[in-house]
Design a protein around this motif. Structure first.
Motif, PDB file in Angstrom:
ATOM      1  N   LYS A  38       7.876 -11.365  -6.139  1.00 20.49           N
ATOM      2  CA  LYS A  38       7.939 -12.255  -4.977  1.00 20.49           C
ATOM      3  C   LYS A  38       9.319 -12.221  -4.328  1.00 20.49           C
ATOM      4  CE  LYS A  38       4.475 -15.689  -6.360  1.00 20.49           C
ATOM      5  NZ  LYS A  38       4.214 -17.127  -6.540  1.00 20.49           N
ATOM      6  N   VAL A  39      10.335 -12.201  -5.146  1.00 13.01           N
ATOM      7  CA  VAL A  39      11.707 -12.196  -4.630  1.00 13.01           C
ATOM      8  C   VAL A  39      11.990 -10.906  -3.860  1.00 13.01           C
ATOM      9  CG1 VAL A  39      14.152 -12.200  -5.273  1.00 13.01           C
ATOM     10  CG2 VAL A  39      12.555 -13.757  -6.409  1.00 13.01           C
ATOM     11  N   LYS A  40      11.570  -9.780  -4.415  1.00 14.59           N
ATOM     12  CA  LYS A  40      11.785  -8.499  -3.740  1.00 14.59           C
ATOM     13  C   LYS A  40      11.053  -8.441  -2.409  1.00 14.59           C
ATOM     14  CE  LYS A  40      12.724  -5.534  -7.744  1.00 14.59           C
ATOM     15  NZ  LYS A  40      12.247  -4.377  -8.555  1.00 14.59           N
ATOM     16  N   LEU A  41       9.799  -8.904  -2.406  1.00 15.79           N
ATOM     17  CA  LEU A  41       9.040  -8.882  -1.164  1.00 15.79           C
ATOM     18  C   LEU A  41       9.661  -9.816  -0.137  1.00 15.79           C
ATOM     19  CD1 LEU A  41       6.728  -8.039   0.616  1.00 15.79           C
ATOM     20  CD2 LEU A  41       5.267  -9.713  -0.544  1.00 15.79           C
ATOM     21  N   MET A  42      10.105 -10.987  -0.573  1.00 16.86           N
ATOM     22  CA  MET A  42      10.705 -11.928   0.370  1.00 16.86           C
ATOM     23  C   MET A  42      11.971 -11.346   0.992  1.00 16.86           C
ATOM     24  SD  MET A  42      10.385 -14.694   2.025  1.00 16.86           S
ATOM     25  CE  MET A  42       8.976 -15.398   1.179  1.00 16.86           C
ATOM     26  N   ASP A  43      12.735 -10.591   0.221  1.00 23.33           N
ATOM     27  CA  ASP A  43      13.910  -9.914   0.789  1.00 23.33           C
ATOM     28  C   ASP A  43      13.488  -8.977   1.922  1.00 23.33           C
ATOM     29  OD1 ASP A  43      15.830 -11.124  -0.807  1.00 23.33           O
ATOM     30  OD2 ASP A  43      15.772  -9.563  -2.350  1.00 23.33           O
ATOM     31  N   GLU A  44      12.404  -8.239   1.705  1.00 26.55           N
ATOM     32  CA  GLU A  44      11.895  -7.334   2.743  1.00 26.55           C
ATOM     33  C   GLU A  44      11.413  -8.120   3.961  1.00 26.55           C
ATOM     34  OE1 GLU A  44       8.916  -4.655   1.281  1.00 26.55           O
ATOM     35  OE2 GLU A  44       9.956  -4.324  -0.619  1.00 26.55           O
ATOM     36  N   LEU A  45      10.706  -9.213   3.703  1.00 23.93           N
ATOM     37  CA  LEU A  45      10.167 -10.017   4.802  1.00 23.93           C
ATOM     38  C   LEU A  45      11.283 -10.646   5.630  1.00 23.93           C
ATOM     39  CD1 LEU A  45       7.222 -11.809   2.951  1.00 23.93           C
ATOM     40  CD2 LEU A  45       7.075  -9.883   4.551  1.00 23.93           C
ATOM     41  N   ILE A  46      12.342 -11.071   4.969  1.00 19.11           N
ATOM     42  CA  ILE A  46      13.461 -11.672   5.695  1.00 19.11           C
ATOM     43  C   ILE A  46      14.086 -10.650   6.644  1.00 19.11           C
ATOM     44  CG2 ILE A  46      15.830 -12.521   5.409  1.00 19.11           C
ATOM     45  CD1 ILE A  46      14.814 -14.029   2.913  1.00 19.11           C
ATOM     46  N   LEU A 333       0.509  -7.899   3.029  1.00 18.80           N
ATOM     47  CA  LEU A 333       1.619  -7.344   2.251  1.00 18.80           C
ATOM     48  C   LEU A 333       1.737  -8.044   0.905  1.00 18.80           C
ATOM     49  CD1 LEU A 333       4.447  -6.887   4.924  1.00 18.80           C
ATOM     50  CD2 LEU A 333       3.336  -5.090   3.580  1.00 18.80           C
ATOM     51  N   TRP A 334       1.501  -9.350   0.908  1.00 20.82           N
ATOM     52  CA  TRP A 334       1.608 -10.144  -0.330  1.00 20.82           C
ATOM     53  C   TRP A 334       0.581  -9.661  -1.361  1.00 20.82           C
ATOM     54  CZ3 TRP A 334       5.606 -13.632  -0.079  1.00 20.82           C
ATOM     55  CH2 TRP A 334       5.797 -14.438  -1.200  1.00 20.82           C
ATOM     56  N   LEU A 335      -0.607  -9.352  -0.892  1.00 13.93           N
ATOM     57  CA  LEU A 335      -1.636  -8.834  -1.797  1.00 13.93           C
ATOM     58  C   LEU A 335      -1.195  -7.498  -2.393  1.00 13.93           C
ATOM     59  CD1 LEU A 335      -4.498  -8.857  -3.043  1.00 13.93           C
ATOM     60  CD2 LEU A 335      -5.306  -7.762  -0.935  1.00 13.93           C
ATOM     61  N   GLN A 336      -0.674  -6.620  -1.555  1.00 13.94           N
ATOM     62  CA  GLN A 336      -0.283  -5.281  -2.007  1.00 13.94           C
ATOM     63  C   GLN A 336       0.911  -5.306  -2.951  1.00 13.94           C
ATOM     64  OE1 GLN A 336       0.408  -3.120   1.646  1.00 13.94           O
ATOM     65  NE2 GLN A 336      -1.600  -3.701   2.460  1.00 13.94           N
ATOM     66  N   LYS A 337       1.891  -6.176  -2.675  1.00 13.14           N
ATOM     67  CA  LYS A 337       3.140  -6.151  -3.435  1.00 13.14           C
ATOM     68  C   LYS A 337       3.169  -7.142  -4.598  1.00 13.14           C
ATOM     69  CE  LYS A 337       5.198  -3.120  -0.717  1.00 13.14           C
ATOM     70  NZ  LYS A 337       6.425  -3.420   0.026  1.00 13.14           N
ATOM     71  N   VAL A 338       2.444  -8.254  -4.470  1.00 16.88           N
ATOM     72  CA  VAL A 338       2.483  -9.297  -5.505  1.00 16.88           C
ATOM     73  C   VAL A 338       1.163  -9.391  -6.261  1.00 16.88           C
ATOM     74  CG1 VAL A 338       2.848 -11.765  -5.939  1.00 16.88           C
ATOM     75  CG2 VAL A 338       4.200 -10.595  -4.184  1.00 16.88           C
ATOM     76  N   GLY A 339       0.052  -9.166  -5.535  1.00 16.23           N
ATOM     77  CA  GLY A 339      -1.251  -9.248  -6.192  1.00 16.23           C
ATOM     78  C   GLY A 339      -1.965 -10.556  -5.955  1.00 16.23           C
TER      79      GLY A 339
END
Length: 417
Positions: A38-46, A333-339
């Motif tokens: 979640k943290v990694k994806l949020m960095d990308e989203l930011i 994206l959340w589904l793909q990266k976090v599940g």
């Protein structure tokens, strides 16, 4: 001389331009607990959000899950908290009553918005006293997961998981293994009330045994009737009589399943990415077993809210960020990266034939998300009831009635404040 003056003038203009840009930039802070994907994806989203909104900067701050609520309680009242915060949906009543959150702008987030863009259980559980306080990106639900290799070893068809509770209990007994002293060395079914076991009991088993665990307004505990006791006894019998698994076997249910020491488990969609990353693990997912034709499931989610006191440009920026991180594009994206599953039901259609995702999506159609006043406290009460049965040999009926009384007291105290 003229060259020097021109140079000085150019420098002054550049400095002023930077100052103006800096003055126009709004910085907001986003808090969530630390979960690596979640943290990694949020960095990308930011980064994506900042590119689309050049006047806004977002800083992500994370804390360990175990200390998250303590940090919130210490920081927000002191004015040192975030602008946008991620919280478990079951904490929302507690956060609102403590004054941590502000109502979302009604012109942006209202009943029509939630009914159009979210599952019904989300629309019901983000509302408190007639106001909406948060919006999620993703939701989670449960499924039965099984180890296909262990099924083969037990002589079971690896492509046919149990479909009913009776079949589940039979499969679990067949898949369990013991050493010469009778100690369990392979759990047929992981039994972890501190994992998803307490949710399985509350939202699924009680309902499948034709019990409704709470009153419609969630202020009365109603699970300790004869039907609820029958459901609870069915669960605890798997531990104390059938001995197909027990709490903390092989550390916990997740560890046991990952290491091949548990043949089946009840787990959430958030585990998909983790299991897919394990080399040589042949696993499958199926809808939770039904009972007498009754299906049920538990849905939960982490949701985003705006902290009380945020105003002006920061509030505008926070609303923009909240709308961005809950958009359909981000949900995919959340589904793909976090599940975790998209919170918008319209996005589920494309995954209806996916053998891993489909069972979880299907479960959302009949899932429940009970409203809690103290999620951690209410969870602990039910976990303790299981412990009383298997560790202290208390009759399941007595243990469950005591749990209901304890939870009712907790709920009553919350609403008296």
């Amino acid at each position: 001389m003229k060259v020097k003056k021109a140079l000085v003038f150019a420098i002054l203009m550049a400095v002023m331009a930077v100052a103006v840009v800096g003055a126009q930039t709004v910085t907001i802070t986003y808090w969530q607990y630390f979960y690596e994907s979640k943290v990694k994806l949020m960095d990308e989203l930011i980064k994506m959000f900042e590119q689309q909104n050049p006047g806004i900067k977002v800083e992500q701050v994370t804390f360990p899950y175990e200390s998250y609520n303590q940090k919130v309680a210490a920081s927000i009242p002191a004015g040192e908290g975030p602008d946008v915060i991620n919280l478990f949906y079951g904490w929302l009543p507690m956060y609102v009553k403590a004054g941590y959150l502000q109502e979302l702008p009604p012109n942006e987030f209202n009943k029509a918005f939630f009914e159009k863009n979210y599952y019904n259980f989300v629309a019901e559980s983000v509302e408190f006293n007639g106001k909406y306080y948060s919006a999620p990106t993703a939701v989670r639900t449960l499924a039965l997961i099984w180890n296909k290799k262990l099924f083969k070893e037990a002589g079971l068809d690896p492509e046919k998981p149990p479909k009913t509770l009776d079949e589940l209990a039979a499969y679990a007994r067949k898949l369990s293994k013991y050493d010469g002293q009778g100690n369990l060395v392979q759990a047929g079914l992981a039994m972890q009330p501190t994992g998803q076991g307490h949710n399985w009991i509350r939202e699924i088993l009680f309902r499948q045994f034709v019990n409704t665990p709470y009153s419609k307004d969630y202020r009365k505990v109603t699970y300790a009737d004869d039907k609820g006791i029958a459901a609870f006894r069915w669960y605890t019998d798997l531990i104390v009589k059938d001995k197909v698994g027990y709490p903390n076997f092989a550390t916990d249910d997740v560890t046991a399943f990952r290491s091949g020491k548990a043949a089946m488990n009840i787990d959430g969609s958030f585990r998909i990415a983790t299991l897919n990353a394990i080399k040589d693990l042949e696993w499958g997912a199926a809808e939770l077993p039904s009972h007498n034709g009754i299906k049920s499931n538990y849905a939960s989610y982490w949701t985003h809210a705006i902290v009380a006191g945020v105003s002006g440009k920061k509030l505008e920026a926070s609303v923009k960020f909240l709308k961005f991180i809950t958009s359909p594009e981000v949900q995919e994206l959340w589904l793909q990266k976090v599940g975790e599953l998209p919170a918008n039901p319209s996005l589920a259609v494309k995954y209806k034939d996916n053998p891993v995702y489909a069972p979880f999506f299907n479960g959302l159609a009949y899932a429940h998300a009970s409203q809690f006043v103290d999620e951690a406290g209410q969870r602990t009460i039910l976990v303790d009831a299981v412990d009383k049965v298997w560790l202290k040999k208390v009759d399941p009926a007595i243990a469950l009635r005591e749990a209901a009384a304890a939870e009712q007291k907790l709920i009553d105290e919350f609403w008296k404040k």
